[in-house]
Design an enzyme around this catalytic site. Structure first.
Site, short mmCIF file in Angstrom:
data_model
loop_
_atom_site.label_atom_id
_atom_site.label_comp_id
_atom_site.label_asym_id
_atom_site.label_seq_id
_atom_site.Cartn_x
_atom_site.Cartn_y
_atom_site.Cartn_z
N HIS A 139 1.04 -1.28 0.11
CA HIS A 139 0.01 -0.08 -0.11
C HIS A 139 0.76 1.36 -0.01
O HIS A 139 2.13 1.18 0.49
CB HIS A 139 -0.74 0.00 1.31
CG HIS A 139 -1.79 0.97 1.43
ND1 HIS A 139 -1.69 2.34 1.89
CD2 HIS A 139 -3.26 1.00 1.16
CE1 HIS A 139 -2.76 3.17 1.83
NE2 HIS A 139 -3.67 2.17 1.54
N ASP A 216 2.99 -4.31 8.01
CA ASP A 216 2.08 -3.28 7.89
C ASP A 216 0.77 -4.42 8.15
O ASP A 216 0.21 -5.10 7.19
CB ASP A 216 1.79 -2.89 6.37
CG ASP A 216 0.57 -2.25 6.21
OD1 ASP A 216 -0.37 -2.25 7.28
OD2 ASP A 216 0.54 -1.38 4.99
N GLN A 219 -4.55 -5.10 7.03
CA GLN A 219 -5.51 -6.00 6.65
C GLN A 219 -5.22 -7.35 7.49
O GLN A 219 -6.07 -8.56 7.15
CB GLN A 219 -5.42 -6.15 5.19
CG GLN A 219 -5.52 -4.94 4.24
CD GLN A 219 -6.89 -4.45 4.43
OE1 GLN A 219 -7.90 -4.94 4.99
NE2 GLN A 219 -7.21 -3.03 3.97
N LYS A 242 -10.50 -0.65 10.70
CA LYS A 242 -10.75 -1.78 9.68
C LYS A 242 -11.04 -3.08 10.82
O LYS A 242 -11.09 -4.18 10.12
CB LYS A 242 -9.32 -1.99 8.98
CG LYS A 242 -9.17 -1.01 8.09
CD LYS A 242 -7.95 -1.50 7.06
CE LYS A 242 -7.22 -0.17 6.52
NZ LYS A 242 -7.93 0.49 5.52
N CYS A 380 -4.88 2.57 -3.38
CA CYS A 380 -3.60 3.02 -2.82
C CYS A 380 -2.56 1.98 -3.07
O CYS A 380 -1.78 1.99 -2.24
CB CYS A 380 -3.69 3.41 -1.52
SG CYS A 380 -4.89 4.62 -1.00
N1 7TS Z 1 -1.85 -0.60 4.72
C1 7TS Z 1 -2.71 -1.17 4.20
C2 7TS Z 1 -2.34 -2.83 3.88
C3 7TS Z 1 -4.15 -0.90 4.08
O1 7TS Z 1 -5.03 -1.75 3.42
C4 7TS Z 1 -4.62 0.55 4.28
C5 7TS Z 1 -5.61 1.11 4.08
C6 7TS Z 1 -3.38 1.05 4.99
C7 7TS Z 1 -2.07 0.81 5.07
C8 7TS Z 1 -3.58 2.45 5.45
O2 7TS Z 1 -4.54 2.60 6.63
P1 7TS Z 1 -4.93 3.78 7.29
O3 7TS Z 1 -5.59 3.22 8.33
O4 7TS Z 1 -3.68 4.38 8.17
O5 7TS Z 1 -5.58 4.50 6.27
N2 7TS Z 1 -6.48 0.46 2.95
C9 7TS Z 1 -7.50 1.10 2.29
C10 7TS Z 1 -8.23 0.29 1.48
O6 7TS Z 1 -7.89 -0.78 0.86
N3 7TS Z 1 -9.18 1.01 0.76
O7 7TS Z 1 -9.19 2.07 1.89
C11 7TS Z 1 -8.02 2.23 2.39
#
Ligand code: 7TS
Length: 422
Positions: A139, A216, A219, A242, A380
């Site tokens: 990501h 990371d 997910q 999430k 992303c």
């Molecule tokens: N890493 C992964 C694997 C992600 O899926 C996401 C967000 C992030 C980092 C960033 O996370 P945040 O909580 O700091 O925003 N992924 C997604 C997505 O798949 N659709 O919207 C956000």
């Protein structure tokens, strides 16, 4: 591995413990609504999952009865808020099996967690000619901070390639590691492809060379049991939103000996021991990394979300999610013109697909008219899209409150899209 329909039946029979999705759905009030006059089908869980009533109630109780700033007041409400906030940290510790609660730093989510490690560890440890290893499926949150660091320090970004199924090539990974490698950053589960990466193996190979690994886990934590001691990773990030908690909640876990050596990410109140105009000394862990007033209500909500998850049979939830993914994969790939992007042997959560001659944004818009929420775009993960030669994908992402009937509605809507464009 994605279960086939046959193995699903066996699983359910062998456990005798079918997942009661009807009961689970009642825990999530947002699901019981109509969108465009149709019952909502929420398949955008990888972006943000929904929040159960018990988490909503816990956040409301904090705001109604406990709202106050933490760590600084001698008064009753401040002490209650502090107890609840630190209680949530202990819940996180147990949830990921960290050795100590002070290893769990509260942040807004994975993006902030990765940036904290980049600033705190990276800026101190990386110099000219050093290398940072990430994977081809990351990501942007686990690409851009490292690129910024490379630019600042004159370091180099090295990328672990993947095969056409969306699986990392471990031998090529190992060949990238050398004495110049300062950190490895890899996602636990891909948001765009659904791939589960072999983190234990990735960590073991890096540690053989003395290189720390950041995982990371944005997910990973919502779908898999996470044991940071078993994985032996050095850092692990979580996005609460999430994982059935409010936005603004999240964690970066780090091994205490690394966190202690790191410099603070942000300066300000609550992260200091003493301040004079000549010099400041920093507080111990975790406060050193939590400058300013944090997202108290959200982090308490994350604690409540963990309580909620602990109240469920998580193994059964996981089996159920895998059934849904297998069912949806079989149904969608049977439609002529649909191609699944990401066919790794080990997958969870996300199912990306493209329809021949239809832009994913059109798929998303038509599905929305049917009351179905999916995500269309590059997720992303632009380098991942490039790797698979697509500008974007449509992505359905699952939680344990989704149903096979919802998958059927998704499939029917995809068929409708194809008819519209034929
Ligand atoms: N890493 C992964 C694997 C992600 O899926 C996401 C967000 C992030 C980092 C960033 O996370 P945040 O909580 O700091 O925003 N992924 C997604 C997505 O798949 N659709 O919207 C956000």
């Amino acid at each position: 591995m994605i279960a086939t329909e046959k193995t699903i039946q066996t699983d359910t029979q062998s456990t005798g413990n079918a997942w009661d999705v009807v009961r689970i759905r009642r825990d999530f009030p947002v699901l019981a609504q109509t969108v465009n006059s149709k019952p909502l089908v929420y398949l955008d869980n990888a972006a943000s999952s929904q929040v159960p009533q018990v988490v909503i109630d816990r956040g409301s109780r904090y705001l109604r009865e406990e709202h106050s700033n933490i760590h600084r007041g001698v008064h009753y409400l401040s002490q209650r808020a502090t107890t609840a906030y630190e209680g949530a940290r202990e819940k996180v510790r147990r949830f990921i099996n960290a050795r100590e609660a002070r290893e769990c730093i509260f942040v807004r989510g994975s993006t902030e967690g990765i940036n904290l490690v980049m600033h705190g560890y990276g800026r101190k440890s990386v110099g000219v000619g050093d290398e940072i290893v990430i994977s081809a499926m990351e990501h942007h949150a686990n690409i851009v901070p490292w690129q910024m660091l490379c630019e600042e320090k004159g370091a180099k970004l090295r990328v672990i390639p993947m095969n056409d199924d969306g699986e990392l090539l471990l031998d090529e990974y190992e060949a990238l590691l050398n004495e110049r490698t300062k950190i490895v950053g890899v996602m636990h589960v891909s948001n765009a492809l659904g791939t589960i990466n072999p983190i234990k193996e990735i960590v073991a190979r890096a540690h053989k060379q003395g290189v720390p690994v950041l995982v990371d886990g944005a997910q990973g934590a919502p779908h898999l049991k996470v044991d940071v001691q078993d994985l032996d990773c050095d850092f692990y990030t979580i996005s609460g939103h999430k994982m059935f908690a409010p936005t603004g909640s999240g964690v970066v876990y780090g091994k205490a000996e690394l966190l202690e050596r790191m410099q603070p990410f942000m300066g300000g109140g609550d992260m200091i021991r003493t301040v004079t105009f000549e010099q400041t000394t920093y507080a111990g862990l975790p406060n050193k990394f939590e400058a300013g007033t944090p997202a108290i209500a959200s982090q308490i909500g994350l604690g409540a979300a963990i309580d909620y998850l602990n109240s469920l049979d998580r193994a059964a939830a996981h089996r159920y999610e895998q059934e849904l993914l297998a069912y949806a994969t079989a149904k969608l790939s049977a439609i002529e013109g649909v191609r699944i992007i990401g066919t790794a042997r080990e997958k969870t959560g996300s199912l990306s697909f493209v329809i021949e001659d239809v832009h994913p944004h059109d798929v998303g818009t038509i599905l929305d008219q049917e009351g179905i929420a999916i995500r269309a775009g590059h997720h992303c993960a632009q380098p991942t899209m490039k790797r698979f030669n697509v500008p974007a994908t449509a992505r359905a992402s699952f939680a344990f409150y989704n149903t096979k009937e919802e998958v059927d509605r998704l499939v029917a809507a995809v068929q409708k899209v194809i008819e519209v464009f034929s």
